[in-house]
Design a protein around this motif. Structure first.
Motif, PDB file in Angstrom:
ATOM      1  N   CYS A   1     -10.639   3.308   8.961  1.00 12.60           N
ATOM      2  CA  CYS A   1      -9.330   3.832   9.345  1.00 12.60           C
ATOM      3  C   CYS A   1      -9.069   5.216   8.759  1.00 12.60           C
ATOM      4  O   CYS A   1      -8.347   6.026   9.317  1.00 12.60           O
ATOM      5  CB  CYS A   1      -8.237   2.894   8.875  1.00 12.60           C
ATOM      6  SG  CYS A   1      -8.500   1.216   9.412  1.00 12.60           S
ATOM      7  N   TYR A   2      -9.662   5.457   7.646  1.00  9.84           N
ATOM      8  CA  TYR A   2      -9.432   6.690   6.916  1.00  9.84           C
ATOM      9  C   TYR A   2      -9.971   7.894   7.669  1.00  9.84           C
ATOM     10  O   TYR A   2      -9.504   9.016   7.505  1.00  9.84           O
ATOM     11  CB  TYR A   2     -10.098   6.496   5.550  1.00  9.84           C
ATOM     12  CG  TYR A   2     -10.394   7.718   4.752  1.00  9.84           C
ATOM     13  CD1 TYR A   2     -11.709   8.108   4.554  1.00  9.84           C
ATOM     14  CD2 TYR A   2      -9.371   8.470   4.189  1.00  9.84           C
ATOM     15  CE1 TYR A   2     -12.004   9.224   3.803  1.00  9.84           C
ATOM     16  CE2 TYR A   2      -9.662   9.577   3.435  1.00  9.84           C
ATOM     17  CZ  TYR A   2     -10.974   9.960   3.250  1.00  9.84           C
ATOM     18  OH  TYR A   2     -11.258  11.060   2.517  1.00  9.84           O
TER      19      TYR A   2
ATOM     20  N   ILE B   1      -5.115  -4.288  -2.595  1.00 14.94           N
ATOM     21  CA  ILE B   1      -4.446  -3.028  -2.872  1.00 14.94           C
ATOM     22  C   ILE B   1      -4.919  -2.518  -4.227  1.00 14.94           C
ATOM     23  O   ILE B   1      -4.704  -3.161  -5.258  1.00 14.94           O
ATOM     24  CB  ILE B   1      -2.916  -3.171  -2.823  1.00 14.94           C
ATOM     25  CG1 ILE B   1      -2.500  -3.520  -1.405  1.00 14.94           C
ATOM     26  CG2 ILE B   1      -2.221  -1.886  -3.207  1.00 14.94           C
ATOM     27  CD1 ILE B   1      -2.105  -4.913  -1.185  1.00 14.94           C
TER      28      ILE B   1
ATOM     29  N   VAL C   1      -6.962  -0.944   0.599  1.00 18.97           N
ATOM     30  CA  VAL C   1      -5.948   0.099   0.721  1.00 18.97           C
ATOM     31  C   VAL C   1      -5.380   0.465  -0.653  1.00 18.97           C
ATOM     32  O   VAL C   1      -5.790  -0.084  -1.667  1.00 18.97           O
ATOM     33  CB  VAL C   1      -4.791  -0.357   1.642  1.00 18.97           C
ATOM     34  CG1 VAL C   1      -5.297  -0.631   3.048  1.00 18.97           C
ATOM     35  CG2 VAL C   1      -4.113  -1.599   1.097  1.00 18.97           C
ATOM     36  N   GLY C   2      -4.441   1.376  -0.659  1.00 14.53           N
ATOM     37  CA  GLY C   2      -3.840   1.813  -1.913  1.00 14.53           C
ATOM     38  C   GLY C   2      -4.570   3.031  -2.470  1.00 14.53           C
ATOM     39  O   GLY C   2      -4.974   3.915  -1.728  1.00 14.53           O
TER      40      GLY C   2
ATOM     41  N   CYS D   1      -0.555   0.151   8.958  1.00 14.01           N
ATOM     42  CA  CYS D   1      -1.234   1.455   9.017  1.00 14.01           C
ATOM     43  C   CYS D   1      -1.483   1.934   7.595  1.00 14.01           C
ATOM     44  O   CYS D   1      -1.204   3.088   7.254  1.00 14.01           O
ATOM     45  CB  CYS D   1      -0.395   2.479   9.754  1.00 14.01           C
ATOM     46  SG  CYS D   1      -0.042   2.014  11.412  1.00 14.01           S
ATOM     47  N   CYS D   2      -1.986   1.047   6.765  1.00 10.33           N
ATOM     48  CA  CYS D   2      -2.094   1.298   5.335  1.00 10.33           C
ATOM     49  C   CYS D   2      -2.984   2.494   5.014  1.00 10.33           C
ATOM     50  O   CYS D   2      -2.881   3.073   3.938  1.00 10.33           O
ATOM     51  CB  CYS D   2      -2.623   0.072   4.639  1.00 10.33           C
ATOM     52  SG  CYS D   2      -1.749  -1.417   5.086  1.00 10.33           S
ATOM     53  N   SER D   3      -3.867   2.846   5.954  1.00 10.77           N
ATOM     54  CA  SER D   3      -4.762   3.965   5.672  1.00 10.77           C
ATOM     55  C   SER D   3      -3.996   5.281   5.620  1.00 10.77           C
ATOM     56  O   SER D   3      -4.503   6.266   5.116  1.00 10.77           O
ATOM     57  CB  SER D   3      -5.857   4.030   6.723  1.00 10.77           C
ATOM     58  OG  SER D   3      -5.288   4.092   8.007  1.00 10.77           O
ATOM     59  N   MET D   4      -2.792   5.296   6.196  1.00 12.42           N
ATOM     60  CA  MET D   4      -2.032   6.544   6.226  1.00 12.42           C
ATOM     61  C   MET D   4      -0.799   6.458   5.343  1.00 12.42           C
ATOM     62  O   MET D   4       0.158   7.199   5.521  1.00 12.42           O
ATOM     63  CB  MET D   4      -1.598   6.854   7.655  1.00 12.42           C
ATOM     64  CG  MET D   4      -2.766   6.971   8.605  1.00 12.42           C
ATOM     65  SD  MET D   4      -2.186   6.974  10.285  1.00 12.42           S
ATOM     66  CE  MET D   4      -1.505   8.609  10.342  1.00 12.42           C
TER      67      MET D   4
ATOM     68  N   ALA E   1       0.834  -1.199   0.000  1.00 11.54           N
ATOM     69  CA  ALA E   1       0.000   0.000   0.000  1.00 11.54           C
ATOM     70  C   ALA E   1       0.873   1.255   0.000  1.00 11.54           C
ATOM     71  O   ALA E   1       0.586   2.238  -0.685  1.00 11.54           O
ATOM     72  CB  ALA E   1      -0.928   0.002   1.205  1.00 11.54           C
TER      73      ALA E   1
ATOM     74  N   TYR F   1      -3.987  -6.027   7.357  1.00 12.53           N
ATOM     75  CA  TYR F   1      -3.818  -5.822   8.799  1.00 12.53           C
ATOM     76  C   TYR F   1      -5.081  -6.151   9.588  1.00 12.53           C
ATOM     77  O   TYR F   1      -5.293  -5.634  10.679  1.00 12.53           O
ATOM     78  CB  TYR F   1      -3.349  -4.386   9.081  1.00 12.53           C
ATOM     79  CG  TYR F   1      -4.258  -3.294   8.580  1.00 12.53           C
ATOM     80  CD1 TYR F   1      -4.266  -2.934   7.247  1.00 12.53           C
ATOM     81  CD2 TYR F   1      -5.104  -2.613   9.450  1.00 12.53           C
ATOM     82  CE1 TYR F   1      -5.101  -1.932   6.786  1.00 12.53           C
ATOM     83  CE2 TYR F   1      -5.941  -1.604   8.991  1.00 12.53           C
ATOM     84  CZ  TYR F   1      -5.926  -1.277   7.662  1.00 12.53           C
ATOM     85  OH  TYR F   1      -6.756  -0.278   7.196  1.00 12.53           O
TER      86      TYR F   1
ATOM     87  N   GLY G   1       0.146  -4.905   3.378  1.00  9.97           N
ATOM     88  CA  GLY G   1      -1.143  -4.411   2.909  1.00  9.97           C
ATOM     89  C   GLY G   1      -2.323  -5.125   3.534  1.00  9.97           C
ATOM     90  O   GLY G   1      -3.459  -4.877   3.173  1.00  9.97           O
TER      91      GLY G   1
ATOM     92  N   VAL H   1     -10.233   4.221   2.689  1.00  5.50           N
ATOM     93  CA  VAL H   1      -9.278   3.194   3.066  1.00  5.50           C
ATOM     94  C   VAL H   1      -9.697   2.624   4.409  1.00  5.50           C
ATOM     95  O   VAL H   1     -10.047   3.368   5.318  1.00  5.50           O
ATOM     96  CB  VAL H   1      -7.873   3.802   3.178  1.00  5.50           C
ATOM     97  CG1 VAL H   1      -6.866   2.756   3.582  1.00  5.50           C
ATOM     98  CG2 VAL H   1      -7.464   4.422   1.862  1.00  5.50           C
TER      99      VAL H   1
ATOM    100  N   ARG I   1      -4.312  -7.971  12.980  1.00  4.93           N
ATOM    101  CA  ARG I   1      -3.869  -7.012  13.991  1.00  4.93           C
ATOM    102  C   ARG I   1      -5.072  -6.313  14.607  1.00  4.93           C
ATOM    103  O   ARG I   1      -5.198  -6.187  15.823  1.00  4.93           O
ATOM    104  CB  ARG I   1      -2.956  -5.968  13.340  1.00  4.93           C
ATOM    105  CG  ARG I   1      -2.231  -5.106  14.329  1.00  4.93           C
ATOM    106  CD  ARG I   1      -2.006  -3.712  13.774  1.00  4.93           C
ATOM    107  NE  ARG I   1      -3.252  -2.969  13.748  1.00  4.93           N
ATOM    108  CZ  ARG I   1      -3.514  -1.962  12.950  1.00  4.93           C
ATOM    109  NH1 ARG I   1      -2.623  -1.568  12.094  1.00  4.93           N
ATOM    110  NH2 ARG I   1      -4.668  -1.347  12.996  1.00  4.93           N
TER     111      ARG I   1
END
Lengths: 155, 636
Positions: free
Chosen positions: B69-70, B470, B396-397, A123-126, A82, B242, B240, B402, B245
């Motif tokens: 998350c965005y 992604i 993501v990407g 932390c792919c959103s950032m 990402a 998570y 890419g 996101v 987690r």
């Protein structure tokens, strides 16, 4: 930090002498000294009863271990997918240029910074992100990367 | 609080519910890693201090990530008798404004993102409505979660508690029906019945392979040898992805409960969770959860008074992607380098310390309590013929929204990207989606109608993998992407078998040529055949699937490879040897931003005069392109 018998003993007392604890014990040593000093490696292997060769095999296999002293600040730049598609490669080059590190990874001469690549900090959103010590910095650009280093230099 | 019987569990649930929905105001701050990275800690500290100083009658609590998350940091406010209201991108300053109104008993309007009218509580015998009657004012106009594009197609089963409970509070988990499935399994079902339920539900491994979970359990139950081990793979290494987690950080007990049920079914009394050390918060959350469960008697001897015993140890990964592979993971727990072995003897027969071992991924474990609590038929209702239930994807990407999304299996790529993800930003064009991490593949726009499930992705040359998605647009070069994944895999190859160790390096060399505009069409053929050889000849799944990114890009984006080879052009303007930067004097207004940023001193010019770029000094770092606000820096 110098390697003292006391510091090692504090780590090793948590582990019964069995080979399964090798990775955990080495992780503790790495956390304590920021790298794996040879004398610590000998002590860990002796304590756990594993051959020294096995200790080095593990130490060189896993990314978490470093055989050389690390800098005061650990700069881990995420090169996950990402981050990659959002331009992490250029950001990484910026860090490398500004820190004057010749190889792909390394430590500055003044032992102030160590630069390394990581694959996904989650932390792919950032994206793109970098982690300096425990702190995550997101939405990086080359310009922000420069600011970041200046900020940590002052600390 | 000791929980040793069903009465204790009921009591704990009552206490938990009173904490979860007290008769007083409550503020929730999303404090998973994504929230913290966006600054949630400061917001939390600020609000806690305010509440303390003001002797506020309400509570300020942390919670996990709901997936958006965005929009982090997210803050939620629940006033008694009112809907739960979510605020987006809350900085400490905005938190100050929110606090003033909340302290006065009002619901703030600023930064409002959505409201939740009903808490589904899928494991708790039914929904809980937050308010009665009709909503007035701005609240009536605020969209509900399920009205937002991002949530419209979603269904939270594995993520059922994320963003609703304090992950460190065992009672919160119990309040939402947690550990009741375990009690049911232990008292009302035989191990074989548990396995049958999981098999009938059609649960398949969420870590990548998609192997039927029930079948694995049954083989491990049948295997001879003692002790047997139940393992959880939390070594989430796919760049890419998570979701594991986030699940751990938001709802650790769902994983513990899943493992407990699995252990009962298989006949095991010892378990391990192998978690990435790069996820410090996840590690701490798991430590606390295991400690709390042990204290309560939900791990250890004679659990819930049934005579069943099970305990879990936590093992920290050393940072090696290959350790996500089952045999490598087990070698690592044994304290050895994580090298996979050939699996002619399966790990369910001889795994950890040569004993029968059952390994499942975090998300798989989190699904198990739901299947037991709601029944296999309920679970089967969602999903497609061959893939049941939901799957969490990290979207993501190059996409607007996101985040983590949990959708029923079978949703199309197009819906996921365009509806849930809101499409590609800045009106650029969707080009491909990369699914399944370094072992997966790139799927182009022509195939975006494809329903996402294990089998159809396999047919398209990709894999579900752990669920990283992604999104790539026309600023992404597919040759570069293939090279990127090879770099990753070369780095992470354990070096044990030759096809993977050397084959990948040779493939990388060929791609290197291409991205320098060299190479020939014969090299393309060599790349193709080498890919097949690595795929067939490697020992483990890492090598076996390593050529997938190359093979899928070759299959779907051959024209892009040919543009590099035949015309010496990189259509996406990424490959450094094939691009040049220049300044368009008509668009340049002479702001000197690029002059100051250029590390090479390659750009010269005075204020308010168009600048010029000396191509012979340019190292193509792109710094000028990045800082130019007027689009005057061109790259081609």
């Amino acid at each position: 930090m110098s390697v003292t018998f006391k510091a090692l003993e504090n780590i090793l007392e948590h582990y019964p002498p069995s080979s399964e604890h090798l990775i955990s014990a080495l992780q503790d040593v790495q956390a304590k000294f920021n790298y794996l000093p040879p004398e610590a490696m000998t002590a860990v292997c002796d304590h756990l009863g594993v051959p020294l060769s096995r200790g080095w095999a593990v130490a060189t296999f896993y990314k978490a271990f470093s055989l050389e002293p690390k800098g005061e600040h650990d700069v881990a730049v995420c090169l996950g997918t990402a981050c990659h598609v959002r331009g992490a490669a250029n950001v990484y080059e910026k860090f490398r240029r500004d820190l004057g590190i010749a190889g792909p990874e390394g430590t500055t001469r003044d032992l102030k910074f160590s630069l390394r690549q990581v694959r996904c900090l989650g932390c792919c959103s950032m994206a793109p992100v970098a982690q300096v010590d425990e702190e995550i910095h997101g939405n990086l650009s080359q310009r922000k990367a420069g600011h970041l280093l200046r900020m940590y230099r002052k600390r | 609080m000791q929980i040793t019987s069903i009465d204790d569990l009921q009591k704990a649930k009552g206490v938990g519910l009173a904490q979860l929905y007290p008769d007083k105001p409550k503020i929730l701050v999303g404090m998973a890693t994504c929230g913290l990275a966006a600054g949630a800690q400061k917001v939390y500290d600020f609000l806690s201090k305010k509440a303390q100083d003001a002797h506020w009658g309400g509570v300020v609590e942390k919670t996990g990530c709901i997936g958006f998350c965005y929009k982090e940091p997210l803050v939620d406010a629940i006033l008694p008798g009112q809907p739960r209201v979510t605020y987006e991108q809350v900085t400490p300053e905005i938190a100050g404004a929110l606090w003033e109104e909340l302290a006065a008993g009002k619901i703030p309007e600023k930064q409002v993102m959505a409201r939740i009218d009903v808490d589904d509580m899928i494991l708790n015998g039914g929904p809980r409505k937050f308010y009665k009657g009709k909503l007035k004012g701005f609240l009536a106009k605020t969209p509900r979660y399920e009205d937002l594009d991002f949530f419209k197609l979603q269904r939270h089963i594995a993520m059922r508690n994320c963003g609703f409970i304090d992950p460190d509070n065992l009672l919160h988990y119990i309040a939402r029906g947690g550990y009741f499935a375990l009690y049911n399994a232990l008292t009302a079902m035989t191990p074989d019945e548990v396995i049958a339920a999981v098999t009938t539900a059609g649960l398949r491994g969420r870590g990548g392979g998609g192997f039927p979970t029930g079948v694995k359990w049954a083989s491990c139950r049948k295997a001879k040898g003692w002790p047997k081990y139940v393992l959880c793979n939390a070594d989430e290494g796919d760049p890419g992805a998570y979701m594991d987690r986030s699940l751990i950080e938001g709802d650790p007990h769902s994983i513990l409960e899943g493992m407990l049920i699995g252990a009962y079914a298989i006949g095991s009394s010892e378990g391990y969770i192998y978690v990435r050390a790069e996820y410090p918060l996840a590690v701490k959350t798991l430590q606390r959860a295991i400690f709390a469960a042990r204290e309560a008697g939900l791990l250890g001897q004679n659990i819930l008074g049934t005579g069943f015993s099970f305990d879990i140890k936590l093992n920290l990964g050393g940072g090696a992607f290959v350790c996500g592979e089952s045999t490598a993971l087990m070698a690592s727990i044994e304290g050895k380098p994580g090298e996979p072995r050939a699996k002619y003897v399966h790990t369910v027969d001889k795994g950890l310390w040569d004993r029968p071992s059952n390994l499942n991924n975090v998300e798989t474990w989190a699904n198990v309590p739901v299947i037991i609590a709601k029944g296999a038929d309920w679970y089967r209702d969602t999903g497609t013929e061959g893939s049941k239930g939901t799957k969490i994807f990290s979207l993501v990407g190059q996409v607007k929204n996101v985040g983590l999304v949990e959708v029923p299996m079978g949703v199309s790529i197009k819906d996921l990207v365009m509806e849930v993800g809101g499409g590609v930003p800045e009106n650029r064009e969707f080009k491909a989606i990369q699914i399944g991490g370094p072992s997966g593949g790139c799927i182009p726009k022509e195939h975006w109608g494809l329903p996402i499930d294990f089998d159809s992705l396999w047919d398209a040359g990709a894999i579900m993998g752990s669920g990283g998605m992604i999104v790539m647009d026309n600023s992404t070069c597919m040759v570069d992407v293939a090279k990127f994944f090879l770099d990753f895999l070369i780095d992470e190859s354990c070096g044990k078998c030759i096809p993977c160790r050397l084959g990948l390096k040779r493939m990388r060399e060929i791609l290197e040529e291409f991205s320098a505009g060299k190479g020939s069409l014969e090299d393309l053929e060599e790349l193709q055949s080498l890919s097949e050889a690595v795929k067939d000849g490697s020992l483990c799944a890492l090598g076996g699937s390593a050529p997938n990114p190359v093979l899928t890009t070759l299959r779907y984006f051959r024209d892009e490879y040919e543009a590099h080879i035949l015309q010496g052009k990189c259509p996406a303007a990424v490959c450094k040897d094939l691009i040049t930067y220049s300044i368009n004097p008509e668009l340049c207004n002479g702001c000197t931003a690029c002059v100051n940023e250029c590390p090479q001193g390659a750009i010269t010019g005075t204020k308010k005069e168009p600048h010029t770029l000396n191509a012979s000094l340019c190292i193509k770092c792109g710094a000028c392109f990045e800082v130019c606000k007027f689009g005057a820096v061109a790259v081609a």
